[in-house]
Design a protein around this motif. Structure first.
Motif, PDB file in Angstrom:
ATOM      1  N   TYR A 179      26.215 -72.408  11.930  1.00  0.00           N
ATOM      2  CA  TYR A 179      27.382 -71.631  11.524  1.00  0.00           C
ATOM      3  C   TYR A 179      28.487 -71.796  12.555  1.00  0.00           C
ATOM      4  O   TYR A 179      28.221 -71.770  13.765  1.00  0.00           O
ATOM      5  CB  TYR A 179      27.039 -70.139  11.392  1.00  0.00           C
ATOM      6  CG  TYR A 179      26.335 -69.804  10.115  1.00  0.00           C
ATOM      7  CD1 TYR A 179      27.052 -69.452   8.973  1.00  0.00           C
ATOM      8  CD2 TYR A 179      24.947 -69.854  10.040  1.00  0.00           C
ATOM      9  CE1 TYR A 179      26.391 -69.158   7.790  1.00  0.00           C
ATOM     10  CE2 TYR A 179      24.277 -69.565   8.861  1.00  0.00           C
ATOM     11  CZ  TYR A 179      25.011 -69.214   7.742  1.00  0.00           C
ATOM     12  OH  TYR A 179      24.373 -68.932   6.572  1.00  0.00           O
ATOM     13  N   PRO A 180      29.734 -71.947  12.088  1.00  0.00           N
ATOM     14  CA  PRO A 180      30.843 -71.954  13.037  1.00  0.00           C
ATOM     15  C   PRO A 180      31.115 -70.540  13.528  1.00  0.00           C
ATOM     16  O   PRO A 180      30.733 -69.563  12.882  1.00  0.00           O
ATOM     17  CB  PRO A 180      32.011 -72.474  12.196  1.00  0.00           C
ATOM     18  CG  PRO A 180      31.691 -72.016  10.808  1.00  0.00           C
ATOM     19  CD  PRO A 180      30.188 -72.098  10.703  1.00  0.00           C
ATOM     20  N   THR A 181      31.755 -70.429  14.654  1.00  0.00           N
ATOM     21  CA  THR A 181      32.169 -69.119  15.148  1.00  0.00           C
ATOM     22  C   THR A 181      33.490 -68.739  14.492  1.00  0.00           C
ATOM     23  O   THR A 181      34.193 -69.585  13.935  1.00  0.00           O
ATOM     24  CB  THR A 181      32.349 -69.147  16.672  1.00  0.00           C
ATOM     25  OG1 THR A 181      33.452 -70.026  16.986  1.00  0.00           O
ATOM     26  CG2 THR A 181      31.096 -69.637  17.371  1.00  0.00           C
ATOM     27  N   ILE A 182      33.851 -67.490  14.572  1.00  0.00           N
ATOM     28  CA  ILE A 182      35.130 -67.051  14.014  1.00  0.00           C
ATOM     29  C   ILE A 182      36.280 -67.754  14.724  1.00  0.00           C
ATOM     30  O   ILE A 182      37.282 -68.103  14.098  1.00  0.00           O
ATOM     31  CB  ILE A 182      35.285 -65.506  14.101  1.00  0.00           C
ATOM     32  CG1 ILE A 182      36.593 -65.060  13.457  1.00  0.00           C
ATOM     33  CG2 ILE A 182      35.184 -65.023  15.531  1.00  0.00           C
ATOM     34  CD1 ILE A 182      36.731 -65.366  11.994  1.00  0.00           C
ATOM     35  N   LYS A 183      36.137 -68.011  16.028  1.00  0.00           N
ATOM     36  CA  LYS A 183      37.176 -68.727  16.769  1.00  0.00           C
ATOM     37  C   LYS A 183      37.348 -70.144  16.242  1.00  0.00           C
ATOM     38  O   LYS A 183      38.474 -70.651  16.138  1.00  0.00           O
ATOM     39  CB  LYS A 183      36.844 -68.745  18.260  1.00  0.00           C
ATOM     40  CG  LYS A 183      37.007 -67.396  18.959  1.00  0.00           C
ATOM     41  CD  LYS A 183      36.752 -67.519  20.451  1.00  0.00           C
ATOM     42  CE  LYS A 183      36.945 -66.183  21.154  1.00  0.00           C
ATOM     43  NZ  LYS A 183      36.690 -66.288  22.611  1.00  0.00           N
ATOM     44  N   LYS A 211      22.991 -77.203   5.145  1.00  0.00           N
ATOM     45  CA  LYS A 211      21.606 -76.828   4.841  1.00  0.00           C
ATOM     46  C   LYS A 211      21.403 -75.323   4.926  1.00  0.00           C
ATOM     47  O   LYS A 211      20.737 -74.732   4.073  1.00  0.00           O
ATOM     48  CB  LYS A 211      20.658 -77.543   5.805  1.00  0.00           C
ATOM     49  CG  LYS A 211      19.185 -77.308   5.504  1.00  0.00           C
ATOM     50  CD  LYS A 211      18.291 -78.102   6.446  1.00  0.00           C
ATOM     51  CE  LYS A 211      16.821 -77.871   6.124  1.00  0.00           C
ATOM     52  NZ  LYS A 211      15.937 -78.651   7.023  1.00  0.00           N
ATOM     53  N   ALA A 212      22.020 -74.705   5.931  1.00  0.00           N
ATOM     54  CA  ALA A 212      21.828 -73.268   6.155  1.00  0.00           C
ATOM     55  C   ALA A 212      22.356 -72.424   5.006  1.00  0.00           C
ATOM     56  O   ALA A 212      21.826 -71.346   4.724  1.00  0.00           O
ATOM     57  CB  ALA A 212      22.500 -72.853   7.467  1.00  0.00           C
ATOM     58  N   ILE A 213      23.421 -72.893   4.346  1.00  0.00           N
ATOM     59  CA  ILE A 213      24.011 -72.084   3.273  1.00  0.00           C
ATOM     60  C   ILE A 213      23.635 -72.589   1.883  1.00  0.00           C
ATOM     61  O   ILE A 213      24.210 -72.158   0.883  1.00  0.00           O
ATOM     62  CB  ILE A 213      25.550 -71.994   3.415  1.00  0.00           C
ATOM     63  CG1 ILE A 213      26.204 -73.368   3.293  1.00  0.00           C
ATOM     64  CG2 ILE A 213      25.918 -71.329   4.726  1.00  0.00           C
ATOM     65  CD1 ILE A 213      27.732 -73.304   3.314  1.00  0.00           C
ATOM     66  N   GLY A 214      22.650 -73.500   1.820  1.00  0.00           N
ATOM     67  CA  GLY A 214      22.091 -73.878   0.533  1.00  0.00           C
ATOM     68  C   GLY A 214      22.822 -74.950  -0.233  1.00  0.00           C
ATOM     69  O   GLY A 214      22.741 -74.995  -1.472  1.00  0.00           O
TER      70      GLY A 214
END
Length: 235
Positions: A195-199, A147-150
Motif C-alpha cells: 500500500y502507498p502512504t498518504i504522502k 495483489k493486495a487489493i484483489g
C-alpha cells in the motif's frame, strides 16, 4: 464477484484524496455519461459523487460487498447523493433492466471472468449506449499493491479489444498518467509496497498528475499507469 463477495482492499478511502486525478479522468468520460446509468462496483460512493451531477435520468449503484452496500444505503437515506441515485446489492447477474451508460471505474480488474462480464454488460446496454472502463494498465507493472487489493490483471489496449462484447465498437482506448507510470514501475522494481502512504498518494496527485496532463498529449497517450476505454453499442 458472487453473492458472498467481500472486497479485500482498503485503498478506497486512501485514494479519495486524489482530487487532481479524479478531475483529470472524469473530464475524459463525462461526455459519454447520460440517460439511465449503471455504476458497477460503487464501493464507498466516491465515483458516484464525482460523476453523478444529477443530470442522468437515473443512477444505479451496484455493489456486491454487503458492508459497502449497507453503507451506501445509509448515505442515500442521508441524502448524500443526488436525488436520481439508487442502489442495488449484488452483481450484474441480478439485473434485468437496460441502461444507456454502464461504467466500471477501477472495477473490471477485480472481476475474474472479465469477458463474460462484458458480454453481460453489452446485453443490458441500450442501442447507442456506452460502456466505460477505467483500469490499471500494463500487466508487467503488476505489483504487491495489485495483489493486495484483489486485482486479477492490469490491461493493455489489446486485452480490452479482446473482451469487446457483442454489438460493441470501441470509441476510445487510450493510456493516461504517463508520469504515474514511472512511479508504478518504481514500486514494481524497488519499493514493492502493498500500500502507498498518504504522502505518496498526495505527491503523485499534486505533482505527477499535472505533469501527466501535458506528457500524455506529448506522448500521444502511448503509455500510462491507467487505461480508459469506451465502447458504443450499435444502433
Amino acid at each position: 464477484m458472487t453473492e458472498s463477495f467481500k472486497y479485500q482492499g482498503d485503498e478506497l478511502e486512501l485514494f479519495q484524496h486524489a482530487k487532481n486525478w479524479k478531475k483529470y479522468f472524469s473530464r475524459q468520460i463525462k461526455p459519454f455519461i447520460k440517460g439511465n446509468v449503471l455504476e458497477v462496483g460503487a464501493g464507498i460512493g466516491a465515483t458516484t459523487l464525482l460523476l453523478n451531477d444529477g443530470t442522468a435520468s437515473k443512477w444505479l449503484m451496484l455493489e456486491p460487498d454487503e458492508q459497502m452496500s449497507n453503507s451506501l444505503k445509509k448515505k442515500i437515506e442521508g441524502k448524500e447523493f443526488p436525488i436520481n441515485t439508487q442502489l442495488q446489492a449484488g452483481t450484474i447477474d441480478h439485473l434485468t433492466e437496460t441502461f444507456d451508460t454502464i461504467i466500471y471505474i477501477d472495477v473490471l480488474e477485480h472481476i475474474e471472468a472479465d469477458a463474460a462480464e462484458m458480454n453481460k454488460a453489452a446485453a443490458l446496454l441500450n442501442p447507442g449506449g456506452h460502456i466505460i472502463v477505467l483500469s490499471p494498465a500494463f500487466q508487467f507493472l503488476y505489483n504487491p499493491f495489485d495483489k493486495a487489493i484483489g486485482h486479477y490483471r492490469r490491461y493493455n489496449k489489446r486485452m480490452l479489444k479482446k473482451i469487446t462484447g457483442p454489438a460493441l465498437q470501441i470509441v476510445s482506448n487510450r493510456y493516461y498518467d504517463s508520469a504515474g507510470y514511472f512511479a508504478a514501475l518504481l514500486n514494481k522494481v524497488l519499493l514493492r509496497q502493498k500500500y502507498p502512504t498518504i504522502k505518496q498518494v498526495l505527491f503523485w496527485d499534486r505533482w505527477l498528475v499535472p505533469v501527466s496532463k501535458i506528457a500524455d498529449k506529448l506522448s500521444f497517450h502511448s503509455f500510462g499507469k491507467a487505461i480508459i476505454a469506451t465502447w458504443k453499442k450499435s444502433v
